[in-house]
Design a protein around this motif. Structure first.
Motif, PDB file in Angstrom:
ATOM      1  N   SER A 213       0.840  -1.202   0.000  1.00 14.83           N
ATOM      2  CA  SER A 213       0.000   0.000   0.000  1.00 14.83           C
ATOM      3  C   SER A 213       0.873   1.250   0.000  1.00 14.83           C
ATOM      4  O   SER A 213       1.832   1.341   0.771  1.00 14.83           O
ATOM      5  N   PRO A 214       0.524   2.252  -0.831  1.00 12.74           N
ATOM      6  CA  PRO A 214       1.230   3.538  -0.785  1.00 12.74           C
ATOM      7  C   PRO A 214       0.659   4.494   0.250  1.00 12.74           C
ATOM      8  O   PRO A 214       1.073   5.648   0.313  1.00 12.74           O
ATOM      9  N   ASN A 215      -0.265   4.002   1.067  1.00 10.17           N
ATOM     10  CA  ASN A 215      -1.051   4.881   1.943  1.00 10.17           C
ATOM     11  C   ASN A 215      -0.627   4.825   3.403  1.00 10.17           C
ATOM     12  O   ASN A 215      -1.475   4.946   4.291  1.00 10.17           O
ATOM     13  N   TYR A 216       0.649   4.665   3.680  1.00 13.06           N
ATOM     14  CA  TYR A 216       1.085   4.712   5.079  1.00 13.06           C
ATOM     15  C   TYR A 216       2.446   5.370   5.201  1.00 13.06           C
ATOM     16  O   TYR A 216       3.265   5.370   4.275  1.00 13.06           O
ATOM     17  N   LYS A 507      10.375  12.522  12.430  1.00 10.65           N
ATOM     18  CA  LYS A 507      11.370  11.452  12.391  1.00 10.65           C
ATOM     19  C   LYS A 507      10.784  10.304  11.564  1.00 10.65           C
ATOM     20  O   LYS A 507      10.145   9.398  12.072  1.00 10.65           O
ATOM     21  N   LYS A 508      11.036  10.379  10.273  1.00  4.25           N
ATOM     22  CA  LYS A 508      10.424   9.455   9.313  1.00  4.25           C
ATOM     23  C   LYS A 508      11.268   8.187   9.183  1.00  4.25           C
ATOM     24  O   LYS A 508      12.494   8.250   9.102  1.00  4.25           O
ATOM     25  N   ILE A 509      10.584   7.060   9.134  1.00  3.46           N
ATOM     26  CA  ILE A 509      11.249   5.762   8.986  1.00  3.46           C
ATOM     27  C   ILE A 509      11.035   5.185   7.594  1.00  3.46           C
ATOM     28  O   ILE A 509      11.976   4.749   6.930  1.00  3.46           O
ATOM     29  N   TYR A 510       9.774   5.206   7.119  1.00  2.05           N
ATOM     30  CA  TYR A 510       9.466   4.566   5.838  1.00  2.05           C
ATOM     31  C   TYR A 510       8.118   5.079   5.357  1.00  2.05           C
ATOM     32  O   TYR A 510       7.262   5.482   6.159  1.00  2.05           O
ATOM     33  N   ALA A 511       7.937   5.044   4.047  1.00  2.00           N
ATOM     34  CA  ALA A 511       6.643   5.444   3.481  1.00  2.00           C
ATOM     35  C   ALA A 511       6.454   4.777   2.129  1.00  2.00           C
ATOM     36  O   ALA A 511       7.399   4.620   1.350  1.00  2.00           O
ATOM     37  N   GLY A 512       5.233   4.380   1.865  1.00  2.00           N
ATOM     38  CA  GLY A 512       4.821   3.982   0.531  1.00  2.00           C
ATOM     39  C   GLY A 512       5.305   2.646   0.034  1.00  2.00           C
ATOM     40  O   GLY A 512       5.652   1.747   0.794  1.00  2.00           O
ATOM     41  N   VAL A 513       5.320   2.535  -1.287  1.00  2.00           N
ATOM     42  CA  VAL A 513       5.607   1.280  -1.986  1.00  2.00           C
ATOM     43  C   VAL A 513       6.836   1.451  -2.866  1.00  2.00           C
ATOM     44  O   VAL A 513       6.987   2.470  -3.555  1.00  2.00           O
ATOM     45  N   LYS A 514       7.713   0.457  -2.840  1.00  2.00           N
ATOM     46  CA  LYS A 514       8.864   0.450  -3.734  1.00  2.00           C
ATOM     47  C   LYS A 514       8.355   0.213  -5.158  1.00  2.00           C
ATOM     48  O   LYS A 514       7.774  -0.833  -5.461  1.00  2.00           O
ATOM     49  N   HIS A 530       9.029  -2.903  -9.448  1.00  2.00           N
ATOM     50  CA  HIS A 530       9.132  -3.864  -8.347  1.00  2.00           C
ATOM     51  C   HIS A 530       7.789  -4.563  -8.141  1.00  2.00           C
ATOM     52  O   HIS A 530       6.723  -3.964  -8.338  1.00  2.00           O
ATOM     53  N   SER A 531       7.835  -5.818  -7.724  1.00  2.00           N
ATOM     54  CA  SER A 531       6.601  -6.587  -7.542  1.00  2.00           C
ATOM     55  C   SER A 531       5.672  -5.951  -6.510  1.00  2.00           C
ATOM     56  O   SER A 531       4.454  -6.112  -6.576  1.00  2.00           O
ATOM     57  N   GLU A 532       6.234  -5.212  -5.536  1.00  2.00           N
ATOM     58  CA  GLU A 532       5.397  -4.530  -4.533  1.00  2.00           C
ATOM     59  C   GLU A 532       4.416  -3.554  -5.179  1.00  2.00           C
ATOM     60  O   GLU A 532       3.314  -3.332  -4.666  1.00  2.00           O
ATOM     61  N   ALA A 533       4.828  -2.953  -6.286  1.00  2.00           N
ATOM     62  CA  ALA A 533       4.039  -1.878  -6.884  1.00  2.00           C
ATOM     63  C   ALA A 533       2.967  -2.369  -7.848  1.00  2.00           C
ATOM     64  O   ALA A 533       2.130  -1.571  -8.287  1.00  2.00           O
ATOM     65  N   VAL A 534       2.967  -3.660  -8.171  1.00  2.00           N
ATOM     66  CA  VAL A 534       2.034  -4.165  -9.178  1.00  2.00           C
ATOM     67  C   VAL A 534       0.569  -3.849  -8.839  1.00  2.00           C
ATOM     68  O   VAL A 534      -0.180  -3.373  -9.697  1.00  2.00           O
ATOM     69  N   PRO A 535       0.103  -4.082  -7.592  1.00  2.00           N
ATOM     70  CA  PRO A 535      -1.317  -3.810  -7.311  1.00  2.00           C
ATOM     71  C   PRO A 535      -1.725  -2.351  -7.511  1.00  2.00           C
ATOM     72  O   PRO A 535      -2.853  -2.080  -7.922  1.00  2.00           O
ATOM     73  N   CYS A 536      -0.830  -1.402  -7.238  1.00  2.00           N
ATOM     74  CA  CYS A 536      -1.226  -0.004  -7.320  1.00  2.00           C
ATOM     75  C   CYS A 536      -0.950   0.611  -8.684  1.00  2.00           C
ATOM     76  O   CYS A 536      -1.361   1.751  -8.935  1.00  2.00           O
TER      77      CYS A 536
END
Length: 666
Positions: A213-216, A507-514, A530-536
């Motif tokens: 998900s790109p929504n976090y 203090k950001k750690i991570y966001a979104g989809v590769k 990247h396979s992570e991004a296929v759904p979006c």
């Protein structure tokens, strides 16, 4: 549960848990005195607390209806019968059962402890299924009572959501899944997942990446001092402070509701555990209410049954906020979930088992029960207590608030408010903190956004046929220079604004989809998706780089590393498919596979098209999951069926400087 780093918990290293007696006279005396349920239920309650906790899991709520149905059918067809009528160590094991209160009939309970599932051969096939589908993001193994707070938040796809104490992330995952509940409608909302522990914040990444998900956005702040987040400017040229539609305060607690799985709680339990955490819990809840939008909902929860950590904190919130907040009556929600009502009377017992009274030196006013008048106003009976003997679960406490009106706070004191509301007495000597090493893959680079007009990005949009409806300006990189060099991520537009407007304040750690990963520069497009991004991204991409394949092609790609085109012909892959592959230039492409059953979701899998061969580009565990789900082939974790190609040969045809592409099952 609410927080796995429990108060007073000692390291389990070198502790023989088998020798820990599941008895504690102080615990028994205290909870008997609370009269949470009729006296004739005490032995049932205690016996349940002494027994191991069953294993529970749920199908991921953000999966498509077809995939959700397929995963449930796999469990029922391949595992339900095997787990019905079995005996373990001479005791008959109850068959798996649905959690009747969980929506869509998508959560199950297996009456076998997790440690038995992991180590006993009788349950190995089911354990393997759970591992594969968890890794693929199709299911989540989560304690039953832990599923309750996110459900009561009632998250909608448009909501702005804050999880204040998020690690390890099972509830956060539920919140993100709720945003994606309707596959036909991309969510506009987002989840900010925060945790005060730096290492645990990084651990959240592994839990949440599975959802693609790109929504976090993952942050690392002390929840009681969670910072003001600037959003758009108002007419006075001042930044507005972000307010959330939903807030989850699943706070650090003494954890005595986890006696069934954390055996050391039996020996560590004492009255002052709850007293020492009460102030911190209140500060976090208070900050959460401050950050809540008018009309918003906030859930306060703990995995403790101690009223000092539960109703006393809730009462303090109602006392401080008055008519601005109210407790929600959730008795009609999740009707099949068995629960008890909250209480309004409890004793306050100190270190030496003495009963404390208001005004005693070192005590807090907010520890004590509400007055008779307050009790009538507060309606603490609307709180929810879930007890182990009621439905074979852990113990849990949940309270749901709604905010009816804002109380303005001066910006210069807002940051300090949570710190000064209650002075916290010291009950133990401060522990010496050891610096914890971060995960090896933790990224410590700034967040910078890349323009959609960037030359590298233009190559990607054109090469993969990604249309302009995709949010091209929401791509970010983790580098000081801000240039797309190795990996490009994509995030929700609202998160982009938050990240840009607040800079280093967060203090950001991570966001979104590769999304894009750099591959090689001697070809038309040096990037792969990247396979992570296929759904979006799949709904925004044309079919120029998509091969209409079949199950035979997919199976060969999964089982064979870098198969040549001659090899494909010998293994019954049609000439038509191979001709299509040969029309494509070297680089990333996709194989689309329709399923035999129309009720099963089609597959879109990234590949790398080389000069003489092709290679599937998914993680090892995802390849194992596809073999099982699509072909019914069971594998073992250490199985390496395609180790027939040397790394040197593989590198000749496909290289990746930053995220090395390897044969799927190697």
């Amino acid at each position: 549960m609410a927080k796995k780093k429990h108060y007073g918990r000692k390291s389990a290293v070198n502790r023989n848990w088998a020798n820990i007696e599941r008895e504690n006279p102080l615990w028994e005396s205290y909870y008997r005195s609370l009269q949470l349920f009729p006296d004739d239920q005490w032995e049932l309650f205690k016996k349940a607390c002494q027994e191991p906790l069953p294993l529970t899991f749920r199908v991921t709520g953000s999966t498509s209806p077809k995939l959700r149905k397929e995963i449930l059918q796999l469990f029922q067809q391949d595992h339900l019968e095997k787990l019905t009528g079995v005996e373990f160590e001479g005791v008959k094991v109850d068959p798996p059962q649905l959690l009747p209160w969980y929506p869509s009939q998508s959560a199950w309970q297996i009456d076998v402890p997790k440690r038995v599932m992991r180590k006993n051969e009788m349950f190995s096939a089911t354990q393997r299924f759970l591992v594969l589908e968890t890794g693929a993001g199709n299911i989540s193994r989560q304690e039953a009572v832990s599923m309750v707070p996110p459900l009561l938040l009632d998250v909608q796809p448009c909501h702005k959501v804050l999880d204040m104490c998020a690690a390890p992330g099972s509830k956060t995952a539920q919140l993100i899944e709720a945003l994606h509940a309707d596959p036909a409608t991309p969510p506009t909302g987002f989840v900010i997942a925060n945790d005060s522990d730096t290492r645990r914040s990084h651990m959240l990444v592994h839990q949440l990446k599975r959802l693609r998900s790109p929504n976090y956005l993952i942050l690392n702040h002390d929840a009681q001092f969670f910072p003001r987040i600037a959003v758009e400017q108002d007419v006075s040229s001042k930044h507005k402070c972000l307010k959330f539609d939903r807030v989850l305060c699943d706070v650090p607690c003494s954890g005595d509701g986890t006696l069934r799985k954390n055996i050391n709680v039996w020996s560590d339990w004492k009255h002052q555990n709850g007293l020492g955490l009460h102030a911190l819990q209140w500060k976090i809840l208070n900050r959460g209410i401050e950050l809540l939008e008018d009309g918003g909902r906030i859930v306060y929860s703990t995995c403790s049954l101690n009223p000092i950590e539960d109703e006393a904190v809730v009462a303090q919130a109602l006392r401080k906020w008055g008519d601005s907040v109210s407790l929600v009556d959730c008795s009609a929600e999740l009707p099949q979930l068995k629960r008890c009502r909250g209480i309004s009377q409890w004793p306050v017992i100190g270190k030496n088992q003495q009963i404390k009274t208001r005004g005693d030196e070192g005590s807090l006013e907010s520890w004590f029960p509400p007055t008779a008048e307050e009790a009538r106003m507060f309606h603490l009976e609307r709180c929810m207590r879930i007890l182990p003997h009621q439905q074979n679960t852990g113990g849990f406490f949940v309270a749901v608030f709604e905010k009816t009106a804002s109380v303005e706070t001066a910006p210069e004191v807002e940051e300090k408010l949570a710190a000064v509301t209650i002075a916290e007495p010291s009950t133990t000597a401060p522990a010496e903190k050891k610096k914890k090493a971060l995960p090896l893959d933790a990224i410590d680079e700034p967040f910078n956004f890349v323009s959609g007009d960037n030359e590298d990005m233009q190559k990607c949009w054109s090469f993969f046929g990604i249309n302009e409806q995709f949010n091209r300006d929401c791509c970010l990189v983790r580098s000081k220079l801000g240039d797309p060099i190795r990996v490009v991520y994509t995030v929700n537009p609202m998160l982009k604004d938050i990240i840009q407007m607040n800079g280093e304040k967060l203090k950001k750690i991570y966001a979104g989809v590769k999304m894009f990963v750099y591959q090689r520069d001697d070809i038309e497009c040096p990037w792969r998706i990247h396979s992570e991004a296929v759904p979006c991204i799949r709904n925004y991409m044309n079919h120029n780089r998509v091969i209409e394949g079949d199950k035979e092609l997919l199976r060969v790609l999964i089982e064979e590393p870098f198969p040549t085109y001659d090899f494909l012909l010998k293994h019954d892959v049609s000439q038509k498919i191979i001709d299509k592959i040969n029309t494509l230039s070297t680089g990333c492409a996709f194989v689309h596979v329709s399923r035999d059953d129309e009720d099963k979701e089609s597959l879109l899998i990234p590949i790398w098209k080389g000069v003489k061969s092709i290679n599937i580009m998914i993680a090892k565990q995802d390849a194992h999951e596809l073999l099982y789900r699509v072909f019914g082939i069971e594998t073992k974790a250490k199985e390496n069926p395609n180790a027939r190609v040397s790394p040197e040969d593989a590198e000749k045809d496909s290289t990746d400087a930053c995220d090395k592409v390897e044969p799927a099952l190697s």
